[in-house]
Design a protein around this motif. Structure first.
Motif, PDB file in Angstrom:
ATOM      1  N   UNK A 168       0.860  -1.197   0.000  1.00 58.51           N
ATOM      2  CA  UNK A 168       0.000   0.000   0.000  1.00 58.51           C
ATOM      3  C   UNK A 168       0.895   1.246   0.000  1.00 58.51           C
ATOM      4  N   UNK A 169       0.694   2.133  -0.975  1.00 58.02           N
ATOM      5  CA  UNK A 169       1.460   3.387  -0.966  1.00 58.02           C
ATOM      6  C   UNK A 169       0.595   4.579  -0.594  1.00 58.02           C
ATOM      7  N   UNK A 170      -0.711   4.444  -0.712  1.00 61.79           N
ATOM      8  CA  UNK A 170      -1.634   5.484  -0.235  1.00 61.79           C
ATOM      9  C   UNK A 170      -2.935   4.807   0.174  1.00 61.79           C
ATOM     10  N   UNK A 229       7.665   8.823  -7.949  1.00 63.21           N
ATOM     11  CA  UNK A 229       7.359   9.181  -6.561  1.00 63.21           C
ATOM     12  C   UNK A 229       6.707   8.011  -5.834  1.00 63.21           C
ATOM     13  N   UNK A 230       5.659   7.430  -6.439  1.00 61.86           N
ATOM     14  CA  UNK A 230       4.958   6.330  -5.773  1.00 61.86           C
ATOM     15  C   UNK A 230       5.827   5.071  -5.707  1.00 61.86           C
ATOM     16  N   UNK A 233       8.044   5.576  -2.782  1.00 66.65           N
ATOM     17  CA  UNK A 233       7.427   5.327  -1.477  1.00 66.65           C
ATOM     18  C   UNK A 233       7.441   3.833  -1.171  1.00 66.65           C
ATOM     19  N   UNK A 237       9.964   1.836   1.736  1.00 67.59           N
ATOM     20  CA  UNK A 237       9.484   0.905   2.753  1.00 67.59           C
ATOM     21  C   UNK A 237      10.164  -0.449   2.593  1.00 67.59           C
ATOM     22  N   UNK A 238      10.212  -0.939   1.355  1.00 67.57           N
ATOM     23  CA  UNK A 238      10.787  -2.265   1.102  1.00 67.57           C
ATOM     24  C   UNK A 238      12.285  -2.272   1.379  1.00 67.57           C
ATOM     25  N   UNK A 271      13.035   9.048   2.061  1.00 64.59           N
ATOM     26  CA  UNK A 271      12.151   8.217   2.869  1.00 64.59           C
ATOM     27  C   UNK A 271      12.768   6.923   3.363  1.00 64.59           C
TER      28      UNK A 271
ATOM     29  N   UNK B 166       9.196   1.596   9.893  1.00 63.72           N
ATOM     30  CA  UNK B 166       9.325   2.679   8.928  1.00 63.72           C
ATOM     31  C   UNK B 166       8.779   2.290   7.563  1.00 63.72           C
ATOM     32  N   UNK B 167       7.768   1.431   7.597  1.00 60.05           N
ATOM     33  CA  UNK B 167       6.912   1.174   6.445  1.00 60.05           C
ATOM     34  C   UNK B 167       5.965   2.369   6.340  1.00 60.05           C
ATOM     35  N   UNK B 171       1.460   8.423   2.759  1.00 69.41           N
ATOM     36  CA  UNK B 171       2.571   9.262   2.283  1.00 69.41           C
ATOM     37  C   UNK B 171       2.448  10.721   2.726  1.00 69.41           C
ATOM     38  N   UNK B 180      11.255  10.421   6.798  1.00 69.31           N
ATOM     39  CA  UNK B 180      10.107  10.184   5.930  1.00 69.31           C
ATOM     40  C   UNK B 180       8.854  10.793   6.560  1.00 69.31           C
ATOM     41  N   UNK B 237       0.492  -5.039   3.841  1.00 70.64           N
ATOM     42  CA  UNK B 237       1.602  -4.954   2.878  1.00 70.64           C
ATOM     43  C   UNK B 237       2.679  -5.970   3.235  1.00 70.64           C
TER      44      UNK B 237
END
Lengths: 315, 315
Positions: A168-170, A229-230, A233, A237-238, A271, B166-167, B171, B180, B237
């Motif tokens: 999930x990014x948003x 950008x997405x 993000x 995280x990864x 990030x 920090x996942x 955003x 972030x 996620x």
């Protein structure tokens, strides 16, 4: 007696098989329509015929087929080899693919998810050669993922691991076919790029938007920056989770890497932990559409090494 | 000659050491203020003194200290054993902790991140006994994470892996200490809960908000449901990425599990693949504040198994 392997990349519209030496040289290849609507038995039948035909062309007195590897799209349960569901193979639910293949094939075989196979292809012959910790995102119609941890594909408890495209990014983002919202796949797949471009360009494709961006059109350029950008993000995280040596970007969308690399790097830098991002290489996949077949063949070779039955086979 | 191990859990305000048998029984323990402001050398000196004192109390003619494991807060580079930075140990930048310990200690030792140590503690003696694929979130002042893949802690390329706190879950969310925005830590740590509660309760703590929720106060109950929602987004996620057997929740905030379990489960179900979430167990950590020390001792034992030098030590 030398060995060769066949790597089969099963896709929604076509399947492709490569005959490969233990050194990774492609000897020959075959491709045919999947015709998934005819059901699993028919697809297995067609794949096995293609494998037999390819093997017959490549087999010599000195070289025999040792094993076949399959890369299969969808949620694949391992080690049982059951396709739980597959967005690319409509109607495939809880298909016991390993059992079907066992009945139809007279050589040993391995099975894995197609994105995992592509990841192993890049490890063996592509952009991740010699790496032990990395992940790959395949930016195509959807977003596939594969993770290598200490040299081995991450399978998780049931073989389902590696669904990086559904990070999930948003949380408030567009609904995703998986049931969630705002998954990476909704921002970085070819389908998503076409959707995001529609307000500006009408019905279009990710490739046409990339061409428009290269012609200097601002909306198309901004759109690819947004993709970066997405992607950034999700990859931040990864990266914080995996601390990988590199991130491999494959699939058709990765051919527009220059259009989103800047915003991807900037977002990753902002990030992700400094020590992590300092060591993180960003690379574009090198095996193209052969990645899946190569990786499937590699996996078959790992499971069934070239036979050492005859002393002559050991130089 | 039987062996025992010491597991040292280094925290920002106190350090705690446990003397543990190879079977995981805690023989004795010691705790002392860290006094991080005095610098790494002084902290190492104090830890080594505590270890010597504890070892002297536990050593018998039949039982000797075999090795010490350390769990250290912060971004730890492995195998070099350098603390790159640590939010809990102000002023620690690029501290060569392994080198300092090597000079001060006369027994073998291991080093790992404190959240990884806690994860191993739960694997050895707690909620994840017998599991091979799982991850743990420690919901305390911050949110720590540890991942076990095929029975082994995930370290990544440089030891930095496992920063699950920090996942990014939103955003556009609040800025995080890591640089972030909208990290899980900004929604599910004790600090974050106190911050989110401030508009309703003024200056407070996560524990006080939990008590208010248990008294039936709606804003406090909603707030914990929100914690579950954001935890659910991150865990969905992560579950899609790892396909774990279970997710262990530890730290002080996990004592309010009943207040957020419903919204966590609901969000996980909505946002993670069905076959993945069907197999995913949610469990609360069982080792409490001993998890880090136990896991550090376990790691020392894995690296330096009970000596088999005397035949009598092998029953």
């Amino acid at each position: 007696m030398a060995a060769f392997y066949i790597g089969m990349d099963l896709g929604g519209t076509t399947f492709k098989a490569l005959a490969v030496t233990p050194e990774g040289t492609i000897l020959d290849r075959v491709q045919a329509p999947t015709e998934a609507s005819q059901g699993p038995e028919a697809v297995v039948q067609r794949m096995v015929e293609a494998i037999r035909g390819l093997a017959a062309r490549v087999t010599t007195a000195e070289r025999r087929l040792r094993a076949v590897g399959f890369g299969v799209p969808g949620i694949l349960e391992l080690p049982q080899g059951i396709v739980r569901r597959s967005p690319n193979l409509p109607g495939w639910h809880d298909v016991e693919l390993a059992a079907l293949l066992r009945r139809a094939l007279d050589v040993p075989f391995t099975l894995d998810n197609d994105a995992n196979a592509a990841t192993l292809g890049e490890l063996w012959r592509g952009a991740a050669r010699g790496k032990r910790d990395f992940f790959m995102l395949t930016l195509g119609t959807g977003v596939g993922g594969g993770v290598v941890v200490a040299g081995t594909i991450l399978h998780g408890a049931n073989g389902y691991a590696g669904e990086l495209g559904h990070t999930v990014v948003d949380p408030h983002g567009p609904p995703c076919g998986c049931g969630s919202r705002g998954c990476l796949e909704q921002y970085a797949s070819g389908t998503a790029i076409a959707r995001m471009a529609e307000p500006f360009y009408g019905k279009t494709t990710a490739r046409e938007v990339a061409l428009a961006a290269r012609r200097g059109e601002i909306p198309a350029q901004q759109l690819y920056r947004q993709v970066g950008y997405y992607l950034g993000i999700a990859c931040a995280s990864l990266a914080n989770v995996f601390n990988p040596e590199c991130l491999v970007l494959g699939g058709a969308v990765a051919q527009a890497f220059d259009l989103f690399a800047g915003s991807l790097r900037q977002t990753l830098r902002a990030r992700s932990f400094g020590p992590i991002v300092d060591r993180l290489e960003l690379v574009v996949a090198q095996c193209g559409t052969d990645a899946g077949g190569l990786g499937a063949a590699y996996q078959a070779m790992q499971a069934y090494p070239p036979a050492a039955s005859s002393p002559r086979s050991q130089p």
